[in-house]
Design an enzyme around this catalytic site. Structure first.
Site, PDB file in Angstrom:
ATOM      1  N   LYS A   1       0.840  -1.211   0.000  1.00 36.70           N
ATOM      2  CA  LYS A   1       0.000   0.000   0.000  1.00 36.70           C
ATOM      3  C   LYS A   1       0.868   1.251   0.000  1.00 36.70           C
ATOM      4  O   LYS A   1       0.600   2.201  -0.729  1.00 36.70           O
ATOM      5  CB  LYS A   1      -0.946  -0.021   1.217  1.00 36.70           C
ATOM      6  CG  LYS A   1      -2.047  -1.079   1.077  1.00 36.70           C
ATOM      7  CD  LYS A   1      -2.845  -1.319   2.350  1.00 36.70           C
ATOM      8  CE  LYS A   1      -3.784  -2.517   2.140  1.00 36.70           C
ATOM      9  NZ  LYS A   1      -4.615  -2.870   3.280  1.00 36.70           N
TER      10      LYS A   1
ATOM     11  N   GLN B   1      -4.635  -1.554   9.316  1.00 38.04           N
ATOM     12  CA  GLN B   1      -4.583  -2.904   8.745  1.00 38.04           C
ATOM     13  C   GLN B   1      -5.236  -3.914   9.688  1.00 38.04           C
ATOM     14  O   GLN B   1      -4.954  -3.925  10.886  1.00 38.04           O
ATOM     15  CB  GLN B   1      -3.111  -3.288   8.456  1.00 38.04           C
ATOM     16  CG  GLN B   1      -2.938  -4.601   7.715  1.00 38.04           C
ATOM     17  CD  GLN B   1      -3.516  -4.577   6.300  1.00 38.04           C
ATOM     18  OE1 GLN B   1      -3.574  -3.542   5.644  1.00 38.04           O
ATOM     19  NE2 GLN B   1      -3.957  -5.723   5.822  1.00 38.04           N
TER      20      GLN B   1
ATOM     21  N   ASP C   1     -10.975   2.715   3.456  1.00 35.14           N
ATOM     22  CA  ASP C   1     -11.323   1.296   3.338  1.00 35.14           C
ATOM     23  C   ASP C   1     -12.818   1.103   3.065  1.00 35.14           C
ATOM     24  O   ASP C   1     -13.242   0.044   2.597  1.00 35.14           O
ATOM     25  CB  ASP C   1     -11.011   0.575   4.662  1.00 35.14           C
ATOM     26  CG  ASP C   1      -9.707  -0.209   4.627  1.00 35.14           C
ATOM     27  OD1 ASP C   1      -9.324  -0.678   3.539  1.00 35.14           O
ATOM     28  OD2 ASP C   1      -9.090  -0.350   5.695  1.00 35.14           O
TER      29      ASP C   1
HETATM   30  N1  GUN Z   1      -7.050  -6.936   5.891  1.00 35.45           N
HETATM   31  C1  GUN Z   1      -7.352  -7.674   4.810  1.00 35.45           C
HETATM   32  N2  GUN Z   1      -7.876  -6.898   3.847  1.00 35.45           N
HETATM   33  C2  GUN Z   1      -7.898  -5.637   4.336  1.00 35.45           C
HETATM   34  C3  GUN Z   1      -8.326  -4.386   3.808  1.00 35.45           C
HETATM   35  O1  GUN Z   1      -8.827  -4.263   2.681  1.00 35.45           O
HETATM   36  N3  GUN Z   1      -8.173  -3.325   4.631  1.00 35.45           N
HETATM   37  C4  GUN Z   1      -7.649  -3.413   5.881  1.00 35.45           C
HETATM   38  N4  GUN Z   1      -7.563  -2.309   6.612  1.00 35.45           N
HETATM   39  N5  GUN Z   1      -7.251  -4.561   6.400  1.00 35.45           N
HETATM   40  C5  GUN Z   1      -7.377  -5.665   5.625  1.00 35.45           C
END
Ligand code: GUN
Length: 285
Positions: free
Chosen positions: A51, A95, A118
């Site tokens: 990311k 995350q 998100d």
């Molecule tokens: N863990 C797995 N997929 C995601 C996501 O799309 N966003 C976040 N914040 N955590 C995750």
């Protein structure tokens, strides 16, 4: 046909990058994405790294905040609140999963809705389910873009989603429904799952089990989207929830792992961050 998520993600990021150039001149700074990682889970570390890399590639300001596994819930909530009030932070992502002593719901609720890149905030989820303007969660948004890119007709088709998580299964089912597919949400306890899945024109698999979907479960000519990221217990390599070698023969389109949905999730995160930035700037000006 194998649909390359890597290629489509590159195109999306290129578009974001050129818009970032424009907004930098217009508003004096690029969008700023803050990603918080708690603990040292290797999979999460790798997602967060990806990311940050993509954010830099599109010209964002990118901050990664690493916190130890032992951080208290209170401390994490305070950190989020301080980012909420920081005028120069546009997107906040924590995350998941978080350590057990931290209430994920509380954390998600604390992120300011306008910075929720998100699309996990309850107000955002409600907006999605009520067909109101919202931030679309990144993985479901990426899946729909992949289907569109591959020229898969969604309206009037039978879609089966295996998995019912808040992050993927539920929102992608709703988004397919809004595109006028007839949607079945299946899961690990669905009886006679192969019978259900082999009727699907569009099969979305997000169950989190390596090579779970086999040839007999796929309808001839189906579009198969594999959201899984697993380790193959046989050789330790990265693999999806779909047995690719078997199912590729039957599917009209199929996504690979790696190089399918994963890069699309990150590209959509970049789009969402730019959207949050622009919304804020347009409100202020
Ligand atoms: N863990 C797995 N997929 C995601 C996501 O799309 N966003 C976040 N914040 N955590 C995750």
């Amino acid at each position: 046909m194998v649909i390359s998520g890597t290629q489509l993600a590159k195109e999306i990021k290129e578009k974001v990058r050129s818009q970032v150039e424009e907004v930098k001149t217009k508003y004096g700074r690029p969008p700023h994405l803050v990603v918080i990682l708690v603990g040292e889970d290797p999979a999460s570390q790798s997602y967060v790294k990806g990311k940050g890399k993509d954010a830099e590639e599109v010209g964002f300001k990118s901050t990664t905040i690493l916190k130890p596994e032992t951080i208290s819930e209170g401390e994490l909530l305070e950190l989020i609140k301080s980012l909420n009030t920081d005028e120069e932070v546009d997107g906040i992502l924590v995350q998941l999963p978080l350590p057990k002593h931290i209430d994920e719901e509380k954390v998600i609720e604390t992120i300011d809705k306008s910075k929720d890149v998100d699309g996990f905030h309850p107000a955002n989820v409600a907006a999605l389910w009520q067909k109101m303007p919202c931030t679309y969660p990144c993985t479901p948004k990426g899946i729909i873009k992949l289907l569109d890119k591959a020229g898969v007709e969604i309206a009037g088709k039978k879609a089966v989603v295996i998995g019912r998580s808040n992050i993927v299964g539920l929102p992608v089912a709703k988004m397919l429904l809004d595109r006028n597919a007839t949607v079945t949400i299946a899961h690990s306890r669905t009886q006679d799952l192969p019978k259900v899945t082999s009727e699907a024109d569009i099969l979305i698999v997000a169950i989190g089990r390596p090579k779970f979907v086999t040839e007999d479960m796929v309808k001839d000519g189906a579009a198969v989207i594999d959201v899984g990221v697993n380790r193959d217990p046989g050789n330790g390599k990265l693999c999806g929830d779909v047995n690719f070698e078997e199912c590729e023969k039957k599917a009209s389109v199929i996504t690979p792992v790696p190089g399918g949905v994963g890069p699309m999730t990150r590209a959509c995160l970049m789009e969402n961050t730019l959207e949050c930035f622009l919304k804020k700037q347009n409100k202020n000006n």
